[in-house]
Design an enzyme around this catalytic site. Structure first.
Site, short mmCIF file in Angstrom:
data_model
loop_
_atom_site.label_atom_id
_atom_site.label_comp_id
_atom_site.label_asym_id
_atom_site.label_seq_id
_atom_site.Cartn_x
_atom_site.Cartn_y
_atom_site.Cartn_z
N SER A 23 0.97 -1.67 0.09
CA SER A 23 -0.50 0.04 0.14
C SER A 23 0.92 1.18 -0.03
O SER A 23 1.34 2.11 -0.91
CB SER A 23 -0.82 0.18 0.92
N ARG A 27 1.20 4.01 -2.78
CA ARG A 27 1.58 5.73 -2.77
C ARG A 27 2.98 6.21 -3.42
O ARG A 27 2.59 7.38 -3.84
CB ARG A 27 0.74 5.72 -1.30
N ARG A 128 -14.32 -6.98 -11.10
CA ARG A 128 -14.40 -5.99 -9.08
C ARG A 128 -15.24 -4.80 -9.90
O ARG A 128 -14.87 -4.71 -10.40
CB ARG A 128 -12.83 -6.25 -9.07
N SER A 173 -13.46 1.62 2.73
CA SER A 173 -13.04 1.68 1.02
C SER A 173 -11.44 2.54 1.78
O SER A 173 -12.10 3.76 1.15
CB SER A 173 -12.74 1.49 0.52
N ASP A 320 -7.18 -7.70 4.60
CA ASP A 320 -6.26 -8.49 3.79
C ASP A 320 -5.52 -9.53 4.25
O ASP A 320 -5.18 -10.78 3.70
CB ASP A 320 -5.55 -7.94 2.71
N LYS A 347 -13.03 -8.96 -3.10
CA LYS A 347 -11.30 -8.78 -3.19
C LYS A 347 -10.74 -9.64 -4.90
O LYS A 347 -11.48 -9.64 -5.44
CB LYS A 347 -10.29 -9.84 -2.38
N ARG A 351 -12.78 -14.19 -1.20
CA ARG A 351 -12.28 -15.22 -0.68
C ARG A 351 -12.80 -16.32 0.23
O ARG A 351 -12.51 -17.34 0.85
CB ARG A 351 -11.08 -13.78 -0.34
N ARG A 400 -3.01 -14.22 -1.87
CA ARG A 400 -3.11 -14.49 -0.86
C ARG A 400 -3.55 -15.98 -0.24
O ARG A 400 -3.66 -16.78 0.55
CB ARG A 400 -3.76 -13.79 0.03
C1 S3P Z 1 -6.13 -0.99 -0.07
C2 S3P Z 1 -6.75 -0.92 0.84
C3 S3P Z 1 -7.69 -2.56 1.01
C4 S3P Z 1 -6.18 -3.44 1.15
C5 S3P Z 1 -5.28 -3.78 -0.77
C6 S3P Z 1 -5.19 -2.58 -0.40
C7 S3P Z 1 -4.68 -0.07 -0.08
O1 S3P Z 1 -8.95 -1.62 0.31
O2 S3P Z 1 -7.98 -4.65 0.70
O3 S3P Z 1 -5.33 -4.28 -0.53
O4 S3P Z 1 -3.87 -0.24 -0.63
O5 S3P Z 1 -5.64 1.66 0.45
P1 S3P Z 1 -10.03 -1.87 0.67
O6 S3P Z 1 -10.12 -0.26 -0.24
O7 S3P Z 1 -11.48 -2.43 0.61
O8 S3P Z 1 -9.92 -0.69 2.08
#
Ligand code: S3P
Length: 450
Positions: A23, A27, A128, A173, A320, A347, A351, A400
């Site tokens: 993550s 960014r 998705r 999210s 996750d 996801k 999952r 995962r």
């Molecule tokens: C993430 C947010 C999560 C997570 C994903 C990474 C991110 O998803 O499941 O693997 O880096 O912002 P959500 O958007 O459902 O919170």
């Protein structure tokens, strides 16, 4: 599309080599693209997901050079020359591969530009839900379209001339929040995101570290983030280790008898420490030594685990890690319930269904309902791993799921002395692990050799 056979392992000892946080890696690449000038990032995840974001910012005009190879630390060091003023219309679609984070965050970024961007990905990404970002980004003034009435990728975006919105996403999210904030950094007025259940705060933390005009207010489980238009300065930052990957090492070391493993410099900031809380609640023997404001070193020793209930904010904070926590639950004594888990169906794979199928094949008593996963642990190795068979398991091309099932098979070694032949499992599409952790199996084998 390779199948991989995973056999029972050995007790795990030593330092686990964990990749840089995925993550944070996404960014930092995006912020380096937005910044006018040269930024240095050390310890980037080498997973395919992050490489796709790196390729996307290059297609938008950034240049990326390797700084050095810190192979031992398990991540890439790069020098990025960015600058939003030099952003150019991408000639080809931006292919985000398997990465929902990459695609949703980049949608927010390209919504700032009055040129055409097309975002695509693999088969899973094209299934998705995308309405969750199409709706707010359209409200900000970007023009977005996609398949199925603009709800599925490929997404076609022509942006520019954005205005801030005050928005409350329907589901927790971080991807949605971040997509809106990244667009908001180039929008007129104030952009506000209100979360009823707070999610990971990496985008907010990047803004804070770089001194950008962002405010966050926490009230109970809810979070309000406000941001104004701003320019990003270039930076030099290190990526901490990924807690979602550390969770695989922590669960393996907890359930494989005789293990003792150190995991250094793990990010444990808001929204990412849920797996640790769950494992401690289950009786895991984990010593946490704080390192920085949001990072810590973990020492994990094997322990007898017991069942627990994971719901609400704790579920969101371990979203996750549910597949690997489900493996911990299978080896624990008693029942574990994961509640409020419907987002897991959206996801990289469904999952809940994937965990149910995989663990059932290993002989675990597991049930799912709409948003619930219930596992009856027997306090030991699941029955079918003791039969000396080869058990076919499906990864659903989900990294995962493949890694969680691998850990379940490795831990069968607990019964090596009492059972003539332990089972091995054959996982299909094992290369899915490369999306987040190329070298996952090697990292475990290295711990078995110590
Ligand atoms: C993430 C947010 C999560 C997570 C994903 C990474 C991110 O998803 O499941 O693997 O880096 O912002 P959500 O958007 O459902 O919170």
């Amino acid at each position: 599309m390779t199948n991989k056979i995973i056999a029972a392992g050995k007790p795990l000892q030593g330092k686990a080599l964990i990749p840089g946080d995925k993550s944070v890696s996404h960014r930092m690449l995006i912020f380096a693209f937005l910044a006018e000038g040269k930024s240095e990032i050390r310890g980037l995840s080498r997973g395919d997901d992050v490489r796709r974001t790196a390729a996307a910012i290059q297609n938008l005009g950034a240049t990326i050079e390797p700084l050095s190879d810190d192979g031992a630390a398990g991540g890439d060091d790069v020098l990025i020359t960015g600058g939003i003023s030099g952003a150019k219309e991408p000639v080809y679609p931006l292919d985000m591969g398997n990465s929902g984070t990459g695609l949703r965050l980049m949608a927010g970024v390209v919504s700032r530009f009055d040129f055409l961007s097309i975002l695509i990905g693999d088969e899973s990404i094209h299934r998705r839900p995308m309405a969750r970002i199409v709706e707010p980004l359209s409200q900000m003034g970007a023009s977005l379209d996609g398949r199925a009435g603009g709800t599925l990728a490929p997404l076609v975006i022509r942006g520019g001339n954005l205005t801030g919105i005050d928005y409350a996403p329907k589901m927790p999210s971080a991807q949605v929040k971040s997509s809106i904030l990244l667009a908001g950094m180039g929008a007129k007025g104030v952009t506000v995101v209100r979360e009823h259940t707070a999610t990971r705060r990496h985008t907010e933390e990047m803004c804070q570290i770089l001194g950008l005009p962002i405010e966050t207010e926490v009230a109970g489980h809810s979070l309000k983030v406000s941001l104004r238009a701003c320019n990003v300065p270039p930076f030099k930052l290190n990526v901490p280790k990924d807690p979602s990957q550390a969770a695989f090492a922590a669960v393996a070391s907890s359930i494989v008898k005789g293990s003792e493993v150190e995991i250094e410099n793990v990010y444990l900031g808001p929204g990412r420490d849920g797996f640790l809380k769950v494992l401690l609640e289950m009786g895991a023997d984990i010593t946490v030594a704080k390192r920085g404001e949001n990072t810590a070193d973990l020492l994990v020793k094997s322990a007898k685990l017991r069942g627990t209930v994971v719901s609400g904010q704790l579920l969101a904070d371990s979203i996750d890690e549910v597949p690997i926590l489900a493996v911990a639950a299978a080896y624990a004594s008693g029942q574990t319930k994961f509640l409020d888990a419907s987002e897991l169906r959206a996801k990289e794979s469904d999952r809940l269904a994937a965990v149910e199928e995989g663990l059932s094949r290993l002989g675990v008593n597991v049930k799912t309902e709409a948003d619930t996963l219930v596992i009856e642990g027997n306090g030991g190795v699941p029955a079918n791993l003791l039969k000396g068979e080869r058990i076919p398991c499906r990864s659903f091309h989900d990294h995962r799921i493949a890694m969680a099932l691998s850990v379940a098979a490795i831990a069968a070694c607990n019964e090596a002395d009492s059972v003539k032949a332990l089972s091995e499992i054959e996982i299909d599409d094992f290369d899915a692990v490369d999306t987040s952790w190329p070298g996952f199996l090697e990292a475990f084998t290295a711990l078995e050799k110590n």
